[in-house]
Design a protein around this motif. Structure first.
Motif, PDB file in Angstrom:
ATOM      1  N   GLY A 118       0.807  -1.208   0.000  1.00 52.85           N
ATOM      2  CA  GLY A 118       0.000   0.000   0.000  1.00 52.85           C
ATOM      3  C   GLY A 118       0.841   1.259   0.000  1.00 52.85           C
ATOM      4  O   GLY A 118       1.503   1.595  -0.976  1.00 52.85           O
ATOM      5  N   ASP A 119       0.836   1.950   1.116  1.00 52.87           N
ATOM      6  CA  ASP A 119       1.514   3.242   1.218  1.00 52.87           C
ATOM      7  C   ASP A 119       3.031   3.064   1.394  1.00 52.87           C
ATOM      8  O   ASP A 119       3.472   2.151   2.102  1.00 52.87           O
ATOM      9  N   PRO A 120       3.836   3.937   0.770  1.00 47.55           N
ATOM     10  CA  PRO A 120       5.298   3.828   0.916  1.00 47.55           C
ATOM     11  C   PRO A 120       5.797   4.120   2.323  1.00 47.55           C
ATOM     12  O   PRO A 120       6.997   3.933   2.606  1.00 47.55           O
ATOM     13  N   ALA A 121       4.917   4.563   3.212  1.00 46.93           N
ATOM     14  CA  ALA A 121       5.318   4.774   4.601  1.00 46.93           C
ATOM     15  C   ALA A 121       5.654   3.450   5.284  1.00 46.93           C
ATOM     16  O   ALA A 121       6.300   3.447   6.345  1.00 46.93           O
ATOM     17  N   TRP A 122       5.240   2.331   4.679  1.00 45.35           N
ATOM     18  CA  TRP A 122       5.551   1.015   5.233  1.00 45.35           C
ATOM     19  C   TRP A 122       6.806   0.461   4.559  1.00 45.35           C
ATOM     20  O   TRP A 122       6.911   0.449   3.343  1.00 45.35           O
ATOM     21  N   SER A 123       7.741  -0.034   5.373  1.00 42.29           N
ATOM     22  CA  SER A 123       8.989  -0.608   4.868  1.00 42.29           C
ATOM     23  C   SER A 123       9.141  -2.028   5.395  1.00 42.29           C
ATOM     24  O   SER A 123       8.870  -2.287   6.584  1.00 42.29           O
ATOM     25  N   TYR A 124       9.604  -2.921   4.523  1.00 41.01           N
ATOM     26  CA  TYR A 124       9.721  -4.330   4.907  1.00 41.01           C
ATOM     27  C   TYR A 124      11.150  -4.644   5.357  1.00 41.01           C
ATOM     28  O   TYR A 124      12.114  -4.375   4.636  1.00 41.01           O
ATOM     29  N   ARG A 125      11.269  -5.214   6.548  1.00 35.95           N
ATOM     30  CA  ARG A 125      12.572  -5.638   7.080  1.00 35.95           C
ATOM     31  C   ARG A 125      12.375  -6.854   7.976  1.00 35.95           C
ATOM     32  O   ARG A 125      11.498  -6.855   8.858  1.00 35.95           O
ATOM     33  N   ASP A 126      13.210  -7.852   7.772  1.00 38.19           N
ATOM     34  CA  ASP A 126      13.267  -8.996   8.696  1.00 38.19           C
ATOM     35  C   ASP A 126      11.903  -9.618   8.974  1.00 38.19           C
ATOM     36  O   ASP A 126      11.590  -9.982  10.118  1.00 38.19           O
ATOM     37  N   GLY A 127      11.071  -9.739   7.965  1.00 35.37           N
ATOM     38  CA  GLY A 127       9.788 -10.395   8.138  1.00 35.37           C
ATOM     39  C   GLY A 127       8.663  -9.498   8.639  1.00 35.37           C
ATOM     40  O   GLY A 127       7.546  -9.974   8.844  1.00 35.37           O
ATOM     41  N   TRP A 128       8.964  -8.205   8.811  1.00 37.49           N
ATOM     42  CA  TRP A 128       7.953  -7.266   9.318  1.00 37.49           C
ATOM     43  C   TRP A 128       7.806  -6.077   8.386  1.00 37.49           C
ATOM     44  O   TRP A 128       8.764  -5.645   7.751  1.00 37.49           O
ATOM     45  N   TYR A 129       6.591  -5.517   8.366  1.00 40.80           N
ATOM     46  CA  TYR A 129       6.334  -4.247   7.707  1.00 40.80           C
ATOM     47  C   TYR A 129       6.289  -3.172   8.797  1.00 40.80           C
ATOM     48  O   TYR A 129       5.421  -3.196   9.679  1.00 40.80           O
ATOM     49  N   TYR A 130       7.240  -2.222   8.729  1.00 40.37           N
ATOM     50  CA  TYR A 130       7.345  -1.170   9.735  1.00 40.37           C
ATOM     51  C   TYR A 130       6.691   0.113   9.218  1.00 40.37           C
ATOM     52  O   TYR A 130       6.919   0.514   8.075  1.00 40.37           O
ATOM     53  N   TYR A 131       5.907   0.743  10.095  1.00 44.05           N
ATOM     54  CA  TYR A 131       5.296   2.019   9.748  1.00 44.05           C
ATOM     55  C   TYR A 131       6.274   3.131  10.105  1.00 44.05           C
ATOM     56  O   TYR A 131       6.545   3.371  11.278  1.00 44.05           O
ATOM     57  N   ASP A 132       6.781   3.797   9.080  1.00 42.63           N
ATOM     58  CA  ASP A 132       7.859   4.770   9.264  1.00 42.63           C
ATOM     59  C   ASP A 132       7.300   6.133   9.687  1.00 42.63           C
ATOM     60  O   ASP A 132       7.592   7.164   9.067  1.00 42.63           O
ATOM     61  N   ALA A 133       6.469   6.102  10.719  1.00 39.86           N
ATOM     62  CA  ALA A 133       5.896   7.329  11.263  1.00 39.86           C
ATOM     63  C   ALA A 133       5.319   7.002  12.631  1.00 39.86           C
ATOM     64  O   ALA A 133       4.999   5.842  12.925  1.00 39.86           O
ATOM     65  N   VAL A 134       5.206   8.008  13.457  1.00 39.21           N
ATOM     66  CA  VAL A 134       4.565   7.819  14.754  1.00 39.21           C
ATOM     67  C   VAL A 134       3.058   7.801  14.539  1.00 39.21           C
ATOM     68  O   VAL A 134       2.497   8.662  13.859  1.00 39.21           O
ATOM     69  N   LEU A 135       2.388   6.793  15.112  1.00 38.87           N
ATOM     70  CA  LEU A 135       0.938   6.688  15.004  1.00 38.87           C
ATOM     71  C   LEU A 135       0.333   7.268  16.283  1.00 38.87           C
ATOM     72  O   LEU A 135       0.452   6.689  17.362  1.00 38.87           O
ATOM     73  N   GLY A 136      -0.283   8.439  16.154  1.00 35.47           N
ATOM     74  CA  GLY A 136      -0.813   9.143  17.317  1.00 35.47           C
ATOM     75  C   GLY A 136      -2.023   8.451  17.921  1.00 35.47           C
ATOM     76  O   GLY A 136      -2.646   7.560  17.306  1.00 35.47           O
ATOM     77  N   ALA A 137      -2.353   8.853  19.121  1.00 34.28           N
ATOM     78  CA  ALA A 137      -3.505   8.271  19.826  1.00 34.28           C
ATOM     79  C   ALA A 137      -4.769   8.446  18.989  1.00 34.28           C
ATOM     80  O   ALA A 137      -5.076   9.541  18.511  1.00 34.28           O
ATOM     81  N   GLY A 138      -5.499   7.347  18.780  1.00 34.82           N
ATOM     82  CA  GLY A 138      -6.745   7.378  18.023  1.00 34.82           C
ATOM     83  C   GLY A 138      -6.578   7.419  16.517  1.00 34.82           C
ATOM     84  O   GLY A 138      -7.585   7.393  15.788  1.00 34.82           O
ATOM     85  N   GLU A 139      -5.365   7.471  16.023  1.00 34.58           N
ATOM     86  CA  GLU A 139      -5.133   7.552  14.572  1.00 34.58           C
ATOM     87  C   GLU A 139      -5.130   6.169  13.924  1.00 34.58           C
ATOM     88  O   GLU A 139      -4.875   5.154  14.586  1.00 34.58           O
ATOM     89  N   THR A 140      -5.382   6.178  12.617  1.00 38.43           N
ATOM     90  CA  THR A 140      -5.322   4.956  11.812  1.00 38.43           C
ATOM     91  C   THR A 140      -4.249   5.135  10.747  1.00 38.43           C
ATOM     92  O   THR A 140      -4.172   6.194  10.110  1.00 38.43           O
TER      93      THR A 140
END
Length: 240
Positions: free
Chosen positions: A164-186
């Motif tokens: 999906g969005d390029p904010a996600w990066s794949y490393r070591d079997g995981w997709y990392y969200y390269d941003a802080v996810l604030g309270a209540g955010e999606t």
């Protein structure tokens, strides 16, 4: 007329009379000749025979198509995709949707869906922060197959994803969200599509099921490194 002509005409009348009495026709001779030619490989099939063979061929093709459809009538189910996961003061929820017939985004139905011959499926996966603290998030996607006898095994090799969005990066079997996810955010979507190797699924899990699982974990971002990649304290789960 000469004697020879009268004799020939008389012979033809006699033949016609015999044909009338016995039900034969002069065409029988042609049929007999055709049989001889058929034996010699010289006679083509009649239109009726061709039509019969065509119908048989079409029926065989239809049976083959129906058999193929039955052979890939597996199901794909999403497991634990919408459960709330809590780690201390951190709570997140994996949210899964799909594109409806008109292109609108809708909830994924609870009932299984057929893999289909192509194996292409709309799947949109996001993560929602249900806590009161900002978090770092990572997601792992898994596919497990269960055959018709109930034996389960890893089927990750049968699945591929449309990122999906390029904010996600794949490393070591995981997709990392390269941003802080604030309270209540999606988050932005991790993936927007799921593709299954239908042939491989048929070979290994015919009559069984494929279970698609979303594992989402999070840690507090406050005082926990400059980015998601340096963060510590991740719950111990195996990524894909």
């Amino acid at each position: 007329m000469g004697d020879k002509a009268r004799s020939k005409d008389s012979s033809m009348r006699d033949d016609a009379a015999r044909a009338s009495l016995t039900g034969e026709s002069f065409e029988d001779d042609a049929a007999a000749g055709g049989a001889s030619d058929a034996a010699a490989g010289c006679v083509k099939a009649s239109p009726a025979a061709k039509t019969r063979r065509l119908c048989i061929a079409c029926a065989a093709a239809l049976i083959a198509v129906l058999a193929a459809l039955q052979a890939v009538s597996f199901s794909v189910r999403s497991v634990d995709a919408n459960n709330r996961l809590s780690f201390g003061d951190v709570g997140i929820q994996a949210v899964e949707t799909m594109r409806g017939p008109s292109g609108e985004e809708v909830a994924v139905p609870d009932e299984p869906v057929a893999v289909g011959i192509e194996g292409e499926h709309s799947r949109i996966v996001r993560v929602r922060n249900t806590s009161s603290h900002p978090v770092f998030v990572r997601v792992s996607l898994h596919m497990q197959g269960t055959d018709e006898h109930g034996a389960a095994s890893n089927a990750d090799d049968l699945a591929s994803y449309t990122i999906g969005d390029p904010a996600w990066s794949y490393r070591d079997g995981w997709y990392y969200y390269d941003a802080v996810l604030g309270a209540g955010e999606t988050s932005a979507p991790v993936i927007t599509g799921l593709s299954i190797d239908a042939d491989g699924a048929q070979e290994r899990y015919r009559g069984g099921t494929l279970d698609f699982t979303v594992d989402a974990v999070a840690v507090q971002s406050e005082n926990n490194g400059p980015s998601v990649f340096e963060a510590e304290g991740w719950p111990q789960k195996e990524g894909r």
